[in-house]
Design an enzyme around this catalytic site. Structure first.
Site, PDB file in Angstrom:
ATOM      1  N   ASN A 113       6.512   5.132   2.854  1.00 17.82           N
ATOM      2  CA  ASN A 113       8.154   4.468   2.406  1.00 17.82           C
ATOM      3  C   ASN A 113       8.801   5.876   1.658  1.00 17.82           C
ATOM      4  O   ASN A 113       9.768   6.336   2.563  1.00 17.82           O
ATOM      5  CB  ASN A 113       8.070   3.878   1.216  1.00 17.82           C
ATOM      6  CG  ASN A 113       8.424   2.496   2.004  1.00 17.82           C
ATOM      7  OD1 ASN A 113       9.279   2.047   2.689  1.00 17.82           O
ATOM      8  ND2 ASN A 113       7.115   1.760   1.741  1.00 17.82           N
ATOM      9  N   THR A 135       1.633   3.519   7.399  1.00 19.32           N
ATOM     10  CA  THR A 135       0.740   3.601   6.914  1.00 19.32           C
ATOM     11  C   THR A 135      -0.038   1.947   6.398  1.00 19.32           C
ATOM     12  O   THR A 135       0.118   0.940   7.330  1.00 19.32           O
ATOM     13  CB  THR A 135       1.927   2.709   4.965  1.00 19.32           C
ATOM     14  OG1 THR A 135       0.819   2.302   4.205  1.00 19.32           O
ATOM     15  CG2 THR A 135       2.650   2.238   5.192  1.00 19.32           C
ATOM     16  N   ILE A 136      -1.448   2.672   6.320  1.00 21.34           N
ATOM     17  CA  ILE A 136      -2.138   1.579   6.307  1.00 21.34           C
ATOM     18  C   ILE A 136      -1.870   0.084   5.393  1.00 21.34           C
ATOM     19  O   ILE A 136      -1.933  -1.072   5.187  1.00 21.34           O
ATOM     20  CB  ILE A 136      -3.492   1.759   5.955  1.00 21.34           C
ATOM     21  CG1 ILE A 136      -3.751   1.950   4.568  1.00 21.34           C
ATOM     22  CG2 ILE A 136      -4.011   2.386   6.080  1.00 21.34           C
ATOM     23  CD1 ILE A 136      -4.692   1.814   3.427  1.00 21.34           C
ATOM     24  N   ASP A 137      -1.059   0.685   4.536  1.00 23.21           N
ATOM     25  CA  ASP A 137       0.331  -0.834   3.949  1.00 23.21           C
ATOM     26  C   ASP A 137       0.687  -2.015   4.116  1.00 23.21           C
ATOM     27  O   ASP A 137       0.738  -2.673   4.001  1.00 23.21           O
ATOM     28  CB  ASP A 137       0.957   0.239   2.639  1.00 23.21           C
ATOM     29  CG  ASP A 137      -0.065   1.058   1.600  1.00 23.21           C
ATOM     30  OD1 ASP A 137      -1.367   0.971   1.212  1.00 23.21           O
ATOM     31  OD2 ASP A 137       0.584   2.146   0.991  1.00 23.21           O
ATOM     32  N   MET A 179      -6.976  -1.614  -0.456  1.00 20.67           N
ATOM     33  CA  MET A 179      -5.462  -0.636  -0.910  1.00 20.67           C
ATOM     34  C   MET A 179      -4.235  -1.246  -1.233  1.00 20.67           C
ATOM     35  O   MET A 179      -4.116  -2.292  -0.293  1.00 20.67           O
ATOM     36  CB  MET A 179      -5.303   0.647  -0.001  1.00 20.67           C
ATOM     37  CG  MET A 179      -6.757   1.712  -1.201  1.00 20.67           C
ATOM     38  SD  MET A 179      -6.587   3.381   0.072  1.00 20.67           S
ATOM     39  CE  MET A 179      -6.742   4.776  -0.952  1.00 20.67           C
ATOM     40  N   GLY A 180      -3.465  -0.675  -0.822  1.00 19.42           N
ATOM     41  CA  GLY A 180      -1.874  -0.998  -0.726  1.00 19.42           C
ATOM     42  C   GLY A 180      -1.297  -0.985  -1.860  1.00 19.42           C
ATOM     43  O   GLY A 180      -0.226  -1.292  -1.214  1.00 19.42           O
ATOM     44  N   HIS A 181      -1.242  -0.015  -2.238  1.00 16.89           N
ATOM     45  CA  HIS A 181      -0.750   0.313  -3.040  1.00 16.89           C
ATOM     46  C   HIS A 181       0.138  -1.247  -3.843  1.00 16.89           C
ATOM     47  O   HIS A 181      -0.186  -1.459  -4.482  1.00 16.89           O
ATOM     48  CB  HIS A 181       0.883   1.313  -2.650  1.00 16.89           C
ATOM     49  CG  HIS A 181       1.611   2.188  -3.204  1.00 16.89           C
ATOM     50  ND1 HIS A 181       2.822   1.964  -3.539  1.00 16.89           N
ATOM     51  CD2 HIS A 181       0.991   2.568  -4.494  1.00 16.89           C
ATOM     52  CE1 HIS A 181       3.045   2.969  -4.559  1.00 16.89           C
ATOM     53  NE2 HIS A 181       2.169   3.777  -5.411  1.00 16.89           N
ATOM     54  N   ARG A 278     -20.068  -8.118  -9.832  1.00 16.38           N
ATOM     55  CA  ARG A 278     -20.090  -7.021  -9.415  1.00 16.38           C
ATOM     56  C   ARG A 278     -18.683  -6.296  -8.219  1.00 16.38           C
ATOM     57  O   ARG A 278     -18.144  -7.076  -7.608  1.00 16.38           O
ATOM     58  CB  ARG A 278     -20.837  -6.672  -8.719  1.00 16.38           C
ATOM     59  CG  ARG A 278     -22.292  -7.128  -9.134  1.00 16.38           C
ATOM     60  CD  ARG A 278     -22.903  -5.414  -9.751  1.00 16.38           C
ATOM     61  NE  ARG A 278     -24.314  -5.216 -10.091  1.00 16.38           N
ATOM     62  CZ  ARG A 278     -24.749  -6.162 -11.627  1.00 16.38           C
ATOM     63  NH1 ARG A 278     -23.273  -7.036 -12.413  1.00 16.38           N
ATOM     64  NH2 ARG A 278     -25.855  -6.705 -11.324  1.00 16.38           N
ATOM     65  N   ARG A 287      -8.626   4.278   4.625  1.00 11.38           N
ATOM     66  CA  ARG A 287      -7.650   5.402   5.576  1.00 11.38           C
ATOM     67  C   ARG A 287      -8.779   5.907   7.054  1.00 11.38           C
ATOM     68  O   ARG A 287      -7.949   7.075   7.317  1.00 11.38           O
ATOM     69  CB  ARG A 287      -6.684   5.865   4.701  1.00 11.38           C
ATOM     70  CG  ARG A 287      -5.954   5.596   3.724  1.00 11.38           C
ATOM     71  CD  ARG A 287      -5.400   6.201   3.532  1.00 11.38           C
ATOM     72  NE  ARG A 287      -5.084   7.342   3.362  1.00 11.38           N
ATOM     73  CZ  ARG A 287      -4.910   7.995   2.032  1.00 11.38           C
ATOM     74  NH1 ARG A 287      -4.138   7.461   1.204  1.00 11.38           N
ATOM     75  NH2 ARG A 287      -4.853   9.429   1.804  1.00 11.38           N
TER      76      ARG A 287
HETATM   77  O1  F6P Z   1      -0.118   4.464   1.268  1.00 12.00           O
HETATM   78  C1  F6P Z   1      -1.282   4.670   1.232  1.00 12.00           C
HETATM   79  C2  F6P Z   1      -2.173   4.672   0.191  1.00 12.00           C
HETATM   80  O2  F6P Z   1      -3.586   4.299   0.600  1.00 12.00           O
HETATM   81  C3  F6P Z   1      -2.437   3.420  -0.832  1.00 12.00           C
HETATM   82  O3  F6P Z   1      -2.678   2.276  -0.160  1.00 12.00           O
HETATM   83  C4  F6P Z   1      -3.306   3.685  -1.998  1.00 12.00           C
HETATM   84  O4  F6P Z   1      -2.609   3.545  -3.335  1.00 12.00           O
HETATM   85  C5  F6P Z   1      -2.741   5.143  -1.451  1.00 12.00           C
HETATM   86  O5  F6P Z   1      -1.889   5.701  -1.001  1.00 12.00           O
HETATM   87  C6  F6P Z   1      -3.410   6.612  -1.985  1.00 12.00           C
HETATM   88  O6  F6P Z   1      -3.161   7.164  -2.344  1.00 12.00           O
HETATM   89  P1  F6P Z   1      -3.677   8.852  -2.168  1.00 12.00           P
HETATM   90  O7  F6P Z   1      -4.506   9.183  -1.197  1.00 12.00           O
HETATM   91  O8  F6P Z   1      -3.149  10.216  -3.076  1.00 12.00           O
HETATM   92  O9  F6P Z   1      -4.815   8.647  -4.089  1.00 12.00           O
END
Ligand code: F6P
Length: 360
Positions: A113, A135-137, A179-181, A278, A287
């Site tokens: 994005n 993006t993986i998101d 992950m996924g922001h 846990r 990624r």
């Molecule tokens: O946008 C891809 C992503 O892997 C998100 O899922 C995650 O929040 C972010 O990047 C992590 O970023 P960085 O590699 O800068 O820690």
């Protein structure tokens, strides 16, 4: 016909970046008399500071399965693009200078994005731009799928699969943080694929009491364990009501006590249910590694789609995939828009139908 193209990968990496660039270059090699490819080092940084390598078709052979990016990447926040660097350099003007100096026909930009917003800015500045959605998101508006997503779903799913066996042995509650922001797509898909019992995503704020209820219900039914797939951006109902500034303050305060949202949720679950909890955070493994077969096909189609757009001389677009068909989506239309999970989406409803709790 001679074509001069620039390539850059920007932002967090993901699987299939190399496979996509391979698609672009192979797609052009077969249709032009001469192709000059300039690969910029470390994303926009290379374009700003004129750091690049001249690449040949050979450089794009044998990289279909290779994770990461052969060009390197870096994060160059969009909001700082108009801010001069520490030496007073105007970054946007510098990028334009590099582009014109190399007499590029176009610049192919692979990124998420933020990267897309800068790509659109460069388009507005008059450069020929093609954006490819990585993006993986899977949070880019205007495309049903981004490359990288399915590979990450597989890795996060595998993490949940592995937790299943140990969870069953010990009879504990486990959280797998995905992950996924700010978006829950990756968690939703990995959660369902991995058979998680509870899925918490930012688009469906949770109530910790409902989460505890779901865990207790399982215990009463004789289930020895509960697995939660928690998005890194998961948010409670209470926090979702806070104004943006207050929520930011809350996150800052939380960061002093917990490394991430899962740790806070774990404490709350222990307090509510007495269960031993846990946490597993697969983090950047999501990624990493090679792209899955789906991503190899998608990135090849997107790369070939970019080559076709270049041959047609159609720029200022993202090459997306909509209802199974490659589509040129105007950057003016999609830049700056986030694609989120619709809480009424069929996938969410199917998960709810089979008894997965979203803590709502
Ligand atoms: O946008 C891809 C992503 O892997 C998100 O899922 C995650 O929040 C972010 O990047 C992590 O970023 P960085 O590699 O800068 O820690």
């Amino acid at each position: 016909m001679i074509k001069r193209i620039g390539l850059l990968t920007s932002g967090g990496d993901c699987q299939a970046l190399n496979a996509t660039m391979r698609g672009v270059v192979k797609g052009l090699t077969n249709s032009v008399d001469e192709l000059e490819v300039y690969g910029f080092d470390d994303g926009y940084k290379g374009l700003i500071y004129g750091k690049y390598q001249m690449l040949t078709a050979k450089d794009f052979s044998g990289i279909l399965t290779q994770g990461g990016t052969i060009l390197g990447t870096s994060r160059q926040p969009f909001k700082l693009m108009r801010v001069p660097d520490e030496n007073g350099l105007d970054k946007v003007e510098a990028m334009k200078r590099t582009y014109y100096k190399l007499c590029l026909d176009c610049l192919v930009i692979l990124g998420g994005n933020g990267t897309q917003k800068t790509a659109n800015l460069l388009r507005e500045e008059g450069l020929n731009i093609i954006h490819l959605p990585k993006t993986i998101d899977n949070d880019i508006w205007g495309t049903d799928m981004t490359f990288g997503f399915q590979s990450a779903v597989n890795i996060a799913t595998n993490a949940i699969d592995c937790i299943h066996t140990t969870a069953a042995s010990h009879g504990r509650v486990f959280i797998v943080e995905v992950m996924g922001h700010k978006v829950g797509s990756l968690t939703l898909h990995a959660g369902i694929a991995g058979g998680a019992d509870i899925i918490l995503i930012p688009e469906i704020p949770y109530d910790i009491k409902k989460v505890a209820e779901a865990i207790n219900r399982r215990a009463r039914a004789g289930k020895r364990f509960t697995i939660l797939a928690v998005a890194e951006g998961a948010i409670s109902k209470e926090d979702a009501k806070l104004p943006k500034k207050k929520y930011k303050e809350k996150l800052e305060a939380r960061a002093k006590k917990y490394p991430s949202v899962s740790y806070e949720i774990a404490d709350q679950i222990s307090a509510e249910t007495g269960a031993e909890v846990r946490i597993t955070v697969p983090g950047h493994t999501q990624r990493g590694g090679e792209p899955c077969a789906y991503d190899r096909v998608l990135s090849t189609r997107i790369g070939a789609g970019a080559a076709e757009a270049i041959l047609d001389g159609e720029y200022g677009v993202m090459i997306g995939i909509v209802e199974g068909k490659i589509k040129r989506v105007p950057l003016a239309e999609c830049a700056g828009k986030l694609k989120t999970v619709d809480p009424k989406d069929q996938t969410v409803l199917a998960a709810k139908r089979i008894g997965i709790s979203f803590g709502d």
